[in-house]
Write a protein that holds these residues in place. Structure first.
Motif, PDB file in Angstrom:
ATOM      1  N   GLN A  18       0.833  -1.210   0.000  1.00  0.00           N
ATOM      2  CA  GLN A  18       0.000   0.000   0.000  1.00  0.00           C
ATOM      3  C   GLN A  18       0.869   1.261   0.000  1.00  0.00           C
ATOM      4  OE1 GLN A  18      -2.309   0.761   3.561  1.00  0.00           O
ATOM      5  NE2 GLN A  18      -0.864  -0.407   4.814  1.00  0.00           N
ATOM      6  N   TRP A  19       2.037   1.197   0.676  1.00  0.00           N
ATOM      7  CA  TRP A  19       2.921   2.373   0.699  1.00  0.00           C
ATOM      8  C   TRP A  19       3.610   2.568  -0.650  1.00  0.00           C
ATOM      9  CZ3 TRP A  19       1.862   5.665   4.191  1.00  0.00           C
ATOM     10  CH2 TRP A  19       1.347   5.236   5.402  1.00  0.00           C
ATOM     11  N   THR A  20       3.904   1.455  -1.318  1.00  0.00           N
ATOM     12  CA  THR A  20       4.459   1.568  -2.669  1.00  0.00           C
ATOM     13  C   THR A  20       3.450   2.213  -3.609  1.00  0.00           C
ATOM     14  OG1 THR A  20       5.949  -0.320  -2.425  1.00  0.00           O
ATOM     15  CG2 THR A  20       5.242   0.211  -4.655  1.00  0.00           C
ATOM     16  N   ILE A  21       2.180   1.791  -3.475  1.00  0.00           N
ATOM     17  CA  ILE A  21       1.130   2.367  -4.339  1.00  0.00           C
ATOM     18  C   ILE A  21       0.922   3.845  -4.019  1.00  0.00           C
ATOM     19  CG2 ILE A  21      -1.331   2.259  -4.890  1.00  0.00           C
ATOM     20  CD1 ILE A  21      -1.177  -0.767  -4.399  1.00  0.00           C
ATOM     21  N   LEU A  22       0.862   4.174  -2.728  1.00  0.00           N
ATOM     22  CA  LEU A  22       0.658   5.581  -2.341  1.00  0.00           C
ATOM     23  C   LEU A  22       1.812   6.455  -2.813  1.00  0.00           C
ATOM     24  CD1 LEU A  22      -0.808   5.311   1.285  1.00  0.00           C
ATOM     25  CD2 LEU A  22      -1.908   6.289  -0.729  1.00  0.00           C
ATOM     26  N   ILE A 163      16.394   2.706   0.106  1.00  0.00           N
ATOM     27  CA  ILE A 163      17.786   3.029   0.439  1.00  0.00           C
ATOM     28  C   ILE A 163      17.864   4.172   1.450  1.00  0.00           C
ATOM     29  CG2 ILE A 163      20.031   3.713  -0.534  1.00  0.00           C
ATOM     30  CD1 ILE A 163      19.129   1.022  -1.492  1.00  0.00           C
ATOM     31  N   ILE A 164      16.896   5.101   1.378  1.00  0.00           N
ATOM     32  CA  ILE A 164      16.938   6.230   2.324  1.00  0.00           C
ATOM     33  C   ILE A 164      16.063   5.953   3.547  1.00  0.00           C
ATOM     34  CG2 ILE A 164      17.483   7.948   0.561  1.00  0.00           C
ATOM     35  CD1 ILE A 164      14.537   8.781   0.579  1.00  0.00           C
ATOM     36  N   GLY A 165      15.598   4.714   3.661  1.00  0.00           N
ATOM     37  CA  GLY A 165      14.908   4.323   4.893  1.00  0.00           C
ATOM     38  C   GLY A 165      13.402   4.335   4.837  1.00  0.00           C
ATOM     39  N   PHE A 166      12.821   4.649   3.691  1.00  0.00           N
ATOM     40  CA  PHE A 166      11.365   4.628   3.607  1.00  0.00           C
ATOM     41  C   PHE A 166      10.893   3.172   3.515  1.00  0.00           C
ATOM     42  CE2 PHE A 166       7.378   4.745   1.102  1.00  0.00           C
ATOM     43  CZ  PHE A 166       6.608   5.411   2.041  1.00  0.00           C
ATOM     44  N   VAL A 167       9.949   2.811   4.364  1.00  0.00           N
ATOM     45  CA  VAL A 167       9.509   1.416   4.445  1.00  0.00           C
ATOM     46  C   VAL A 167       8.381   1.168   3.450  1.00  0.00           C
ATOM     47  CG1 VAL A 167       8.642  -0.406   5.949  1.00  0.00           C
ATOM     48  CG2 VAL A 167      10.150   1.357   6.880  1.00  0.00           C
ATOM     49  N   GLU A 168       8.779   0.630   2.323  1.00  0.00           N
ATOM     50  CA  GLU A 168       7.817   0.228   1.308  1.00  0.00           C
ATOM     51  C   GLU A 168       8.058  -1.244   0.966  1.00  0.00           C
ATOM     52  OE1 GLU A 168      11.018   0.045  -0.261  1.00  0.00           O
ATOM     53  OE2 GLU A 168       9.658  -0.107  -1.973  1.00  0.00           O
ATOM     54  N   LEU A 169       7.605  -1.689  -0.170  1.00  0.00           N
ATOM     55  CA  LEU A 169       7.648  -3.115  -0.494  1.00  0.00           C
ATOM     56  C   LEU A 169       9.060  -3.699  -0.463  1.00  0.00           C
ATOM     57  CD1 LEU A 169       6.198  -5.655  -1.383  1.00  0.00           C
ATOM     58  CD2 LEU A 169       6.237  -4.812  -3.739  1.00  0.00           C
ATOM     59  N   THR A 170      10.004  -3.033  -1.135  1.00  0.00           N
ATOM     60  CA  THR A 170      11.378  -3.555  -1.186  1.00  0.00           C
ATOM     61  C   THR A 170      12.028  -3.560   0.196  1.00  0.00           C
ATOM     62  OG1 THR A 170      11.634  -2.777  -3.452  1.00  0.00           O
ATOM     63  CG2 THR A 170      13.641  -3.260  -2.246  1.00  0.00           C
ATOM     64  N   LYS A 171      11.784  -2.497   0.966  1.00  0.00           N
ATOM     65  CA  LYS A 171      12.374  -2.404   2.305  1.00  0.00           C
ATOM     66  C   LYS A 171      11.846  -3.520   3.200  1.00  0.00           C
ATOM     67  CE  LYS A 171      14.748  -0.210   5.520  1.00  0.00           C
ATOM     68  NZ  LYS A 171      16.202  -0.061   5.426  1.00  0.00           N
TER      69      LYS A 171
END
Length: 216
Positions: A18-22, A163-171
């Motif tokens: 959902q964060w990746t989509i947003l 890479i900069i710490g945002f928690v999305e799908l890859t993270k």
């Protein structure tokens, strides 16, 4: 090693999706808005404005998206502007997206006959009236397919925000891999989710391309 069931892994990945989509939507809306303004500026006869837009496009197309994210996140912080990973990701993706959309739309507008601008001036239409009533309705039809196609690149570009710490799908995939030591399963699921997000857009882009090509 922490024990995660397949259900735990999939549910965590879907929650992060959902964060990746947003992030993709925010970047695309922001990029579209900036690109609209820059495209209009580029169509003016002011050579200084045109050069500034050209420099903007070259700068953000000619540098890696990851470096742009680093500069937005770490660079602005060093200058005294505290910015969250979410805001830095949106800002960098917006700049990146707008630079490419400006070029896509310029190419689409260039496909229209030059005589339409001259005919509009002969009819007494202003620049904005010509853009609104003559050029844009035609250019949108041509630009729709490549714009939707480029949205796939935006979705895939959001992976760099990890890479900069945002928690999305890859993270979340990386965190699950660190906890379970099952990289093949975790990253295969991550790739599958990205594919599920991008493939329908690719198909829709091809559909639009075929539809508008047939109707011309």
């Amino acid at each position: 090693m922490i024990q995660f069931s397949n259900y735990d892994i999939i549910s965590n990945l879907l929650f992060a999706t959902q964060w990746t989509i947003l992030l993709s939507l925010a970047a695309f809306v922001g990029g579209t808005s900036v690109a609209l303004a820059l495209t209009a500026a580029r169509l003016t006869r002011n050579s200084l404005v045109q050069k500034c837009v050209h420099l903007y496009v070259e700068l953000f197309q000619g540098t890696p998206l990851l470096m742009q994210m680093f500069l937005c996140f770490f660079g602005l912080s060093m200058l005294g502007y505290e910015i969250s990973a979410w805001s830095a990701a949106i800002l960098s993706l917006t700049l990146f997206t707008s630079a490419f959309l400006v070029e896509i739309w310029r190419g689409c507008i260039d496909t229209l006959p030059k005589g339409q601008w001259e005919a509009s001036r002969c009819l007494g239409l202003s620049f904005l009236q010509t853009l609104r009533f003559i050029i844009l309705p035609q250019a949108i039809r041509v630009a729709l397919a490549p714009t939707v196609g480029f949205s796939v690149q935006v979705i895939k570009g959001t992976a760099l925000a990890s890479i900069i710490g945002f928690v999305e799908l890859t993270k979340v995939g990386t965190m699950l891999n660190n906890a379970t030591f099952e990289p093949f399963k975790v990253f295969a699921l991550v790739a599958l989710i990205y594919f599920a997000l991008c493939y329908p857009l690719s198909l829709y882009s091809k559909h639009l391309e075929k539809k508008f090509h047939v109707s011309r």
